[in-house]
Every structure is written in structure tokens, then in C-alpha cells.
Design a protein around this motif. Structure first.
Motif, PDB file in Angstrom:
ATOM      1  N   VAL A  84      -7.096   3.630  59.567  1.00 37.46           N
ATOM      2  CA  VAL A  84      -7.733   3.196  58.321  1.00 37.46           C
ATOM      3  C   VAL A  84      -9.230   3.425  58.436  1.00 37.46           C
ATOM      4  N   THR A  85      -9.812   4.044  57.420  1.00 37.31           N
ATOM      5  CA  THR A  85     -11.265   4.220  57.383  1.00 37.31           C
ATOM      6  C   THR A  85     -11.819   3.498  56.156  1.00 37.31           C
ATOM      7  N   VAL A  86     -12.987   2.897  56.342  1.00 40.49           N
ATOM      8  CA  VAL A  86     -13.687   2.213  55.255  1.00 40.49           C
ATOM      9  C   VAL A  86     -15.094   2.805  55.173  1.00 40.49           C
ATOM     10  N   PRO A  95     -24.330   6.677  51.722  1.00 40.04           N
ATOM     11  CA  PRO A  95     -23.815   5.799  52.775  1.00 40.04           C
ATOM     12  C   PRO A  95     -24.816   4.716  53.156  1.00 40.04           C
ATOM     13  N   VAL A  96     -24.325   3.516  53.342  1.00 40.68           N
ATOM     14  CA  VAL A  96     -25.146   2.436  53.891  1.00 40.68           C
ATOM     15  C   VAL A  96     -25.235   2.681  55.394  1.00 40.68           C
ATOM     16  N   GLU A  97     -26.443   2.849  55.892  1.00 40.56           N
ATOM     17  CA  GLU A  97     -26.610   3.292  57.279  1.00 40.56           C
ATOM     18  C   GLU A  97     -26.582   2.156  58.294  1.00 40.56           C
ATOM     19  N   ARG A 127     -18.542   4.631  62.993  1.00 43.65           N
ATOM     20  CA  ARG A 127     -18.708   6.070  63.207  1.00 43.65           C
ATOM     21  C   ARG A 127     -20.009   6.618  62.632  1.00 43.65           C
ATOM     22  N   GLN A 128     -20.930   5.708  62.256  1.00 44.35           N
ATOM     23  CA  GLN A 128     -22.212   6.073  61.655  1.00 44.35           C
ATOM     24  C   GLN A 128     -22.025   6.473  60.182  1.00 44.35           C
ATOM     25  N   ASN A 129     -23.153   6.572  59.472  1.00 43.31           N
ATOM     26  CA  ASN A 129     -23.163   6.952  58.058  1.00 43.31           C
ATOM     27  C   ASN A 129     -22.262   6.064  57.207  1.00 43.31           C
ATOM     28  N   GLY A 130     -22.209   4.766  57.553  1.00 44.50           N
ATOM     29  CA  GLY A 130     -21.450   3.819  56.749  1.00 44.50           C
ATOM     30  C   GLY A 130     -19.953   3.884  56.902  1.00 44.50           C
ATOM     31  N   LEU A 131     -19.468   4.617  57.912  1.00 43.67           N
ATOM     32  CA  LEU A 131     -18.032   4.821  58.074  1.00 43.67           C
ATOM     33  C   LEU A 131     -17.479   3.997  59.243  1.00 43.67           C
ATOM     34  N   PHE A 132     -16.472   3.173  58.947  1.00 47.50           N
ATOM     35  CA  PHE A 132     -15.775   2.378  59.959  1.00 47.50           C
ATOM     36  C   PHE A 132     -14.333   2.862  60.073  1.00 47.50           C
ATOM     37  N   GLN A 133     -13.770   2.723  61.283  1.00 54.50           N
ATOM     38  CA  GLN A 133     -12.437   3.260  61.533  1.00 54.50           C
ATOM     39  C   GLN A 133     -11.655   2.330  62.453  1.00 54.50           C
TER      40      GLN A 133
END
Length: 291
Positions: A84-86, A95-97, A127-133
Motif C-alpha cells: 500500500v502506498t499513500v 508532494p508534501v516533503e 520514500r521521500q517526496n510525500g510517499l509512504f509505503q
């Protein structure tokens, strides 16, 4: 002017309420702890003060924030784990940094089945650039609610939610019933839950008292879990109301761990308390009926 003034007061009061509810310091990867009390290793850390975070409906975020959810498989099979990625973006789609560390993590991901029989507390990798995994298991057919809990840098606590259908999406949900006894045995611990008062809309102190299940001796050497003696997640029976509470005394070591909370409406709620002892985290569930 006479029509505008009351509306202005109402909006201001609502804003104050949201700010009070959003006091949780609650957003690295961690094994799920299900409703049976699966243990997990962890390390402690510091955190000052106590707080709680609440949300209702689908999200507590404002229009200035967007969350995009993606799964590696559109509909994971029962018993399957899906990635799952958010993606968190601002109002302009950028992206919120940066995010504030929130009880040792940048994001907390709560996963519950629609009937609340399954519970997991995960911590996605950033994962940076507002990306969670995160890798999320879906043990049975049915619907699951994913609740992302995080704090944009310098902002207030936010929650974003997403429903996922696993397998057929139907499953065999079990009816939620209040526990006849608020004493449970999990992972060799006897845990009792008490309230100083229990009424919707009123702040209450809920206290977990933890003993050795065999000797009945009070456990006085609880270890910090995510920087506190324990953490509590509360979800209403309809899975719409979400509360994440932190203890009144975060440095406590047992046998008592007290938490302040307010149940927003009458009805059934499921409570999961999470604590660490001798290097292992245990999760204890309770179901109550709030008048």
C-alpha cells in the motif's frame, strides 16, 4: 451582518474543537499486532506530555491536503499481503516533503476489518517526496479500513482513511458485542480495564492494570513502546470514529497505565491497548458500550 455573525462564531468554535482533538503527537516498518495479541520487538524512546487524536467520518484533513492511495493489487485475495502506498500532496498537487516525528514515527497506519475483529498498527516506510509505503496483510474476505495518522511539518495531526475490499469483499462479519468482563489474559499478562466514569461526550480516564497472569503479581517494569508506557486506539462500532490516545504519565512502568479520552457519541466501541514487556509488545482488546 446579523446573519453572518452567528455563522462566524460557529466556525470559530468548530476550529477550536478540531485543534483540541488534534493534539496527538500520532504518524520504519513494523509487524502487525492483531486482535489476538501477537507480540513484536521494538525499542523505546522519549516523548514528553500526553495527548490524544480523534477523527470522525472519512477524514480530518482540510481541503489543503490530499492523500492518494494505491495498492499493488486492486483487490487482494483473502490471506494475501498487498503493498500500500499513500501519497500526501498539498492543495496545488505538489508532494508534501516534510513531516514531524510523531511518537518515534513519521506515520502510523491503523488497519481494521469492518467488523473490528482484525487490528494492525503499522509504520510505513517514508520514500521521500510525500510517499509512504507499507506491506499490509488482509487475512480474510471482507472490507478493511486503512487509517493514516501523521503530522505535516509544523502543522497539526491529520488522519486520512481508505477502504479496501479483500477477496469477495463480503466475508462473514461477526456481530460486535460488549465484553461481559473487562479482564483479559494476553501473552501471559492479566489486563483489567476500568473507567472513572463512562458517558458519551464527557472526558473519562481509562486505566489498564497489568499483572502476571499466573502469579497475579503486579507488573512494574513495563518498557516504553514508541516513547510511552503504552498506546491506545479506539474505534466506534460503525468504524467511523477513530481515537488515538497516549498516557497521562508516559514514563509510568505499571502496573497502571492511565489514558484520558472522550467518546464522541453513545454506542459500541472497540479498544486496543498496546504495551511492551521484556522486549515484546502485546495488544489487548476490549469492547464496551458507552451510554
Amino acid at each position: 451582518m446579523m446573519k453572518t455573525k452567528p455563522r462566524t462564531i460557529f466556525i470559530a468554535a468548530a476550529l477550536v474543537t478540531v485543534l483540541l482533538l488534534a493534539g496527538c503527537g500520532t504518524g520504519g516498518k513494523q509487524t502487525a499486532a492483531d486482535h489476538g495479541g501477537q507480540a513484536e520487538p521494538t525499542t523505546g524512546g522519549g516523548h514528553a506530555g500526553h495527548d490524544s487524536h480523534a477523527s470522525g467520518g472519512s477524514s480530518e484533513s482540510s481541503a489543503a491536503l490530499q492523500a492518494e492511495w494505491k495498492l499493488s493489487k486492486e483487490k487482494p485475495a483473502a490471506g494475501e499481503t498487498a503493498q500500500v502506498t499513500v501519497q500526501i500532496r498539498d492543495a496545488d498537487g505538489k508532494p508534501v516533503e516534510k513531516f514531524d516525528v510523531n511518537h518515534e514515527k513519521l506515520m502510523h497506519l491503523i488497519v481494521v476489518s469492518k467488523d473490528l475483529s482484525h487490528f494492525a498498527h503499522l509504520h510505513p516506510d517514508y520514500r521521500q517526496n510525500g510517499l509512504f509505503q507499507a506491506d499490509v496483510p488482509f487475512p480474510t474476505d471482507g472490507e478493511y479500513k486503512l487509517i493514516a495518522d501523521f503530522i505535516p511539518a509544523g502543522g497539526t495531526a491529520r488522519t486520512e482513511t481508505h477502504w479496501v475490499a479483500a477477496g469477495s469483499g463480503a466475508g462473514s462479519p461477526s456481530a460486535l458485542q460488549p465484553d461481559a468482563s473487562l479482564v483479559k489474559t494476553v501473552d501471559g499478562k492479566e489486563v483489567a480495564l476500568t473507567f472513572d466514569k463512562l458517558k458519551a461526550g464527557q472526558e473519562t480516564t481509562m486505566t489498564f492494570t497489568i499483572k502476571d497472569a499466573q502469579s497475579k503479581a503486579p507488573i512494574t517494569n513495563l518498557q516504553p513502546y514508541l516513547g510511552a508506557v503504552g498506546h491506545v486506539v479506539v474505534i466506534s462500532g460503525d468504524a467511523e470514529q477513530y481515537l488515538h490516545n497516549h498516557p497521562l504519565d508516559e514514563s509510568a512502568k505499571g502496573p497502571n497505565a492511565a489514558f484520558a479520552t472522550t467518546f464522541p457519541k453513545a454506542g459500541l466501541y472497540k479498544i486496543w491497548g498496546q504495551f511492551q514487556h521484556e522486549g515484546r509488545v502485546f495488544t489487548v482488546p476490549f469492547t464496551i458500550n458507552v451510554p
